[in-house]
Scaffold this motif. Structure first.
Motif, PDB file in Angstrom:
ATOM      1  N   ARG A  14       1.611   2.887  10.158  1.00 22.26           N
ATOM      2  CA  ARG A  14       2.272   3.960  10.889  1.00 22.26           C
ATOM      3  C   ARG A  14       2.607   5.128   9.960  1.00 22.26           C
ATOM      4  NH1 ARG A  14       7.072   1.379  13.786  1.00 22.26           N
ATOM      5  NH2 ARG A  14       8.276   2.163  12.020  1.00 22.26           N
ATOM      6  N   ARG A  15       2.644   6.302  10.481  1.00 21.83           N
ATOM      7  CA  ARG A  15       2.810   7.508   9.662  1.00 21.83           C
ATOM      8  C   ARG A  15       4.071   7.460   8.796  1.00 21.83           C
ATOM      9  NH1 ARG A  15       1.477  13.094  12.483  1.00 21.83           N
ATOM     10  NH2 ARG A  15      -0.485  11.897  12.604  1.00 21.83           N
ATOM     11  N   ASP A  16       5.161   6.863   9.314  1.00 21.11           N
ATOM     12  CA  ASP A  16       6.390   6.802   8.510  1.00 21.11           C
ATOM     13  C   ASP A  16       6.346   5.684   7.473  1.00 21.11           C
ATOM     14  OD1 ASP A  16       6.735   4.489   9.976  1.00 21.11           O
ATOM     15  OD2 ASP A  16       8.681   5.041  10.803  1.00 21.11           O
ATOM     16  N   GLU A  22       0.809  -1.220   0.000  1.00 22.34           N
ATOM     17  CA  GLU A  22       0.000   0.000   0.000  1.00 22.34           C
ATOM     18  C   GLU A  22       0.846   1.275   0.000  1.00 22.34           C
ATOM     19  OE1 GLU A  22      -2.558  -3.223   1.840  1.00 22.34           O
ATOM     20  OE2 GLU A  22      -0.455  -2.590   1.974  1.00 22.34           O
ATOM     21  N   ARG A  23       2.137   1.143   0.260  1.00 22.00           N
ATOM     22  CA  ARG A  23       3.035   2.299   0.272  1.00 22.00           C
ATOM     23  C   ARG A  23       4.153   2.091  -0.751  1.00 22.00           C
ATOM     24  NH1 ARG A  23       2.760   5.563   4.985  1.00 22.00           N
ATOM     25  NH2 ARG A  23       0.554   5.629   5.583  1.00 22.00           N
ATOM     26  N   THR A  25      -0.065   0.578  13.418  1.00 20.92           N
ATOM     27  CA  THR A  25      -0.579   1.453  14.468  1.00 20.92           C
ATOM     28  C   THR A  25      -1.268   0.631  15.549  1.00 20.92           C
ATOM     29  OG1 THR A  25      -2.700   1.723  13.352  1.00 20.92           O
ATOM     30  CG2 THR A  25      -0.956   3.292  12.771  1.00 20.92           C
ATOM     31  N   ASP A  26      -1.623   1.297  16.632  1.00 22.17           N
ATOM     32  CA  ASP A  26      -2.378   0.624  17.697  1.00 22.17           C
ATOM     33  C   ASP A  26      -3.727   0.137  17.184  1.00 22.17           C
ATOM     34  OD1 ASP A  26      -0.346   1.048  19.500  1.00 22.17           O
ATOM     35  OD2 ASP A  26      -1.233   2.857  20.357  1.00 22.17           O
ATOM     36  N   LYS A  27      -4.301   0.866  16.249  1.00 22.76           N
ATOM     37  CA  LYS A  27      -5.586   0.464  15.674  1.00 22.76           C
ATOM     38  C   LYS A  27      -5.444  -0.861  14.933  1.00 22.76           C
ATOM     39  CE  LYS A  27      -9.378   2.296  12.846  1.00 22.76           C
ATOM     40  NZ  LYS A  27      -9.850   3.458  12.026  1.00 22.76           N
ATOM     41  N   ALA A  28      -4.351  -1.003  14.193  1.00 22.04           N
ATOM     42  CA  ALA A  28      -4.098  -2.264  13.485  1.00 22.04           C
ATOM     43  C   ALA A  28      -3.885  -3.392  14.481  1.00 22.04           C
ATOM     44  CB  ALA A  28      -2.876  -2.119  12.588  1.00 22.04           C
ATOM     45  N   ARG A  29      -3.171  -3.116  15.568  1.00 18.17           N
ATOM     46  CA  ARG A  29      -2.905  -4.116  16.589  1.00 18.17           C
ATOM     47  C   ARG A  29      -4.210  -4.613  17.219  1.00 18.17           C
ATOM     48  NH1 ARG A  29       2.118  -5.237  18.644  1.00 18.17           N
ATOM     49  NH2 ARG A  29       3.184  -3.578  17.530  1.00 18.17           N
ATOM     50  N   ARG A  30      -5.125  -3.684  17.481  1.00 15.54           N
ATOM     51  CA  ARG A  30      -6.421  -4.076  18.065  1.00 15.54           C
ATOM     52  C   ARG A  30      -7.221  -4.934  17.108  1.00 15.54           C
ATOM     53  NH1 ARG A  30      -6.176   1.320  19.892  1.00 15.54           N
ATOM     54  NH2 ARG A  30      -7.558   2.034  18.212  1.00 15.54           N
ATOM     55  N   TYR A  31      -7.097  -4.674  15.824  1.00 21.35           N
ATOM     56  CA  TYR A  31      -7.798  -5.492  14.825  1.00 21.35           C
ATOM     57  C   TYR A  31      -7.173  -6.882  14.710  1.00 21.35           C
ATOM     58  CZ  TYR A  31      -8.953  -7.419  10.252  1.00 21.35           C
ATOM     59  OH  TYR A  31      -9.323  -8.266   9.242  1.00 21.35           O
ATOM     60  N   LEU A  32      -5.845  -6.943  14.659  1.00 26.75           N
ATOM     61  CA  LEU A  32      -5.147  -8.182  14.358  1.00 26.75           C
ATOM     62  C   LEU A  32      -5.048  -9.157  15.529  1.00 26.75           C
ATOM     63  CD1 LEU A  32      -2.221  -6.593  12.313  1.00 26.75           C
ATOM     64  CD2 LEU A  32      -3.944  -8.157  11.377  1.00 26.75           C
TER      65      LEU A  32
END
Length: 418
Positions: A367-369, A216-217, A374-381
């Motif tokens: 993550r921005r870099d 995606e990047r 991110t923490d949001k991804a961690r909560r999903y995974l």
């Protein structure tokens, strides 16, 4: 007792838990006294009228499928074109269905398989043939639209996170006098879900994996080199996890294997880890090791996620319920209903909203870099890799997997030339 036969087929790359879905399909149908045939090698078996009579298998063998990896009836990478361009093949499918009184068709696969099931349902309607087509979700890439996650992904994600954590401990132990950089290649052609799962192996800038590379990047080699050097100087070593499908800013794959395209229209990829390892060694002078787990990611039933296994079973049972209830052109999808604690349920979704659509990583998960989650991804995974569901082991120390007899059904139609 419903009248008719249910045909089940597996499609595309198999997973550690796809046979658990097959087991649930067969057991659910048997409980309703519905005969289940399985297509040998996916849609090819349906076209060739190479069908397997699952009633010849004892219930113990069917239950054992739930802890056996691979594809019990065989799978294939074959995508049918449009109803217009592949008309003869679609009509052949209907001929086979008529010949064996198939009234319910369950196609266990990903985006392209959902498209095929949708087209078959439309052709059956055109010919006024009573057929319920249900797509059943499966893919380690986790890129199916609508569903919260895909059966098969959770186990591959768990394998990835565990493998990266263990390898990182090895690298850390040897970094002073040996390997400074380790590159791990994760599956993911257009979506970085498995690379993201590797991020669960550590937490914080100094814990491995240090750098994640997502499709995606855009991949910027100079920036990547700078990040690797900075990590080695700060931590002493650097663990990199790269999706196989990372691309440069111009859209080209970093690791195009040059093998053309498969029947799904996908570019043959391979070697992003070895490529990156070579470039890091040449540019930075570090000793580098790399790993290409490839099929190990999707076949590692010994470290399967219990959550993933439960979801694979649930979608198989739901698919039978939907089909026998006359629901057509739908797929049982997983809906997340709670976070703390994690809860989920299965609901029907139209194939038209899933076929040929691809779910990539949300921007808020990266993550921005661009080099981490991110923490949001961690909560999903995290909930998707929870729980253990090991297979039974024999006295020889190896898992006890089942091999079906796969007794063929007598053919009733002339041969069909593909």
């Amino acid at each position: 007792m419903p009248s008719g036969t249910l045909l089940y087929a597996q499609s595309g790359g198999v997973t550690a838990v796809i046979n658990a879905t097959a087991s649930a399909v067969i057991q659910s149908a048997r409980a309703r006294r519905v005969r289940v045939l399985a297509a040998r090698n996916g849609i090819l078996g349906a076209l060739r009228e190479e069908l397997i009579d699952t009633s010849k298998e004892p219930i113990a063998a069917i239950r054992a499928l739930a802890h056996t990896p691979g594809g019990a009836f065989g799978s294939c990478r074959v995508k049918l074109k449009s109803l217009k361009d592949d008309r003869a093949k679609y009509e052949r499918l209907l001929e086979v269905f008529r010949a064996h009184d198939v009234r319910w068709f369950l196609y266990n696969g990903g985006n392209d398989s959902a498209d095929t099931a949708l087209k078959v349902s439309r052709l059956a309607r055109e010919f006024d043939y009573p057929l319920a087509c249900v797509g059943v979700p499966k893919t380690v890439d986790n890129d199916l639209a609508v569903t919260d996650c895909c059966p098969g992904f959770g186990s591959a994600a768990k394998y990835t996170a565990v493998s990266v954590r263990e390898a990182a401990l090895d690298v850390a132990a040897m970094a002073d006098t040996s390997t400074k950089v380790f590159v791990y290649e994760a599956m993911g052609r257009h979506a970085g879900w498995l690379a993201a799962a590797a991020g669960l192996a550590g937490n914080g800038a100094d814990e491995a994996p240090h750098l994640l590379l997502f499709p995606e990047r855009p991949f910027d080699e100079a920036d990547f080199f700078a990040k690797v050097r900075a990590t080695v100087e700060r931590v002493g070593y650097c663990v990199v996890v790269a999706s196989e499908g990372i691309r440069t800013a111009d859209g080209g794959f970093v690791a195009d294997a040059g093998g053309g395209k498969d029947s799904f229209g996908h570019t043959q990829l391979g070697g992003v880890a070895s490529h990156l390892a070579g470039r890091v060694k040449d540019a930075l002078g570090y000793k580098v090791h790399w790993a290409l787990p490839d099929y190990l990611q999707r076949s590692a039933r010994h470290v399967a996620s219990k959550t993933d296994l439960q979801q694979a079973i649930a979608v198989g049972a739901a698919a039978v319920d939907y089909a026998l209830a006359g629901m057509n052109a739908v797929m049982p999808v997983i809906v997340r209903t709670g976070e703390a604690p994690y809860r989920w349920t299965v609901q029907p979704a139209p194939l038209s909203k899933i076929a040929n659509k691809e779910k990539t990583m949300p921007a808020g998960f990266i993550r921005r870099d661009g080099y981490g989650i991110t923490d949001k991804a961690r909560r999903y995974l995290e909930p998707l890799i929870r729980g253990e569901a090991p297979p039974p082991y024999g006295r020889d120390g190896l898992p006890q997997y089942v091999a079906l007899k796969n007794v063929p059904v007598r053919r009733r139609l002339p041969d069909f030339v593909l």
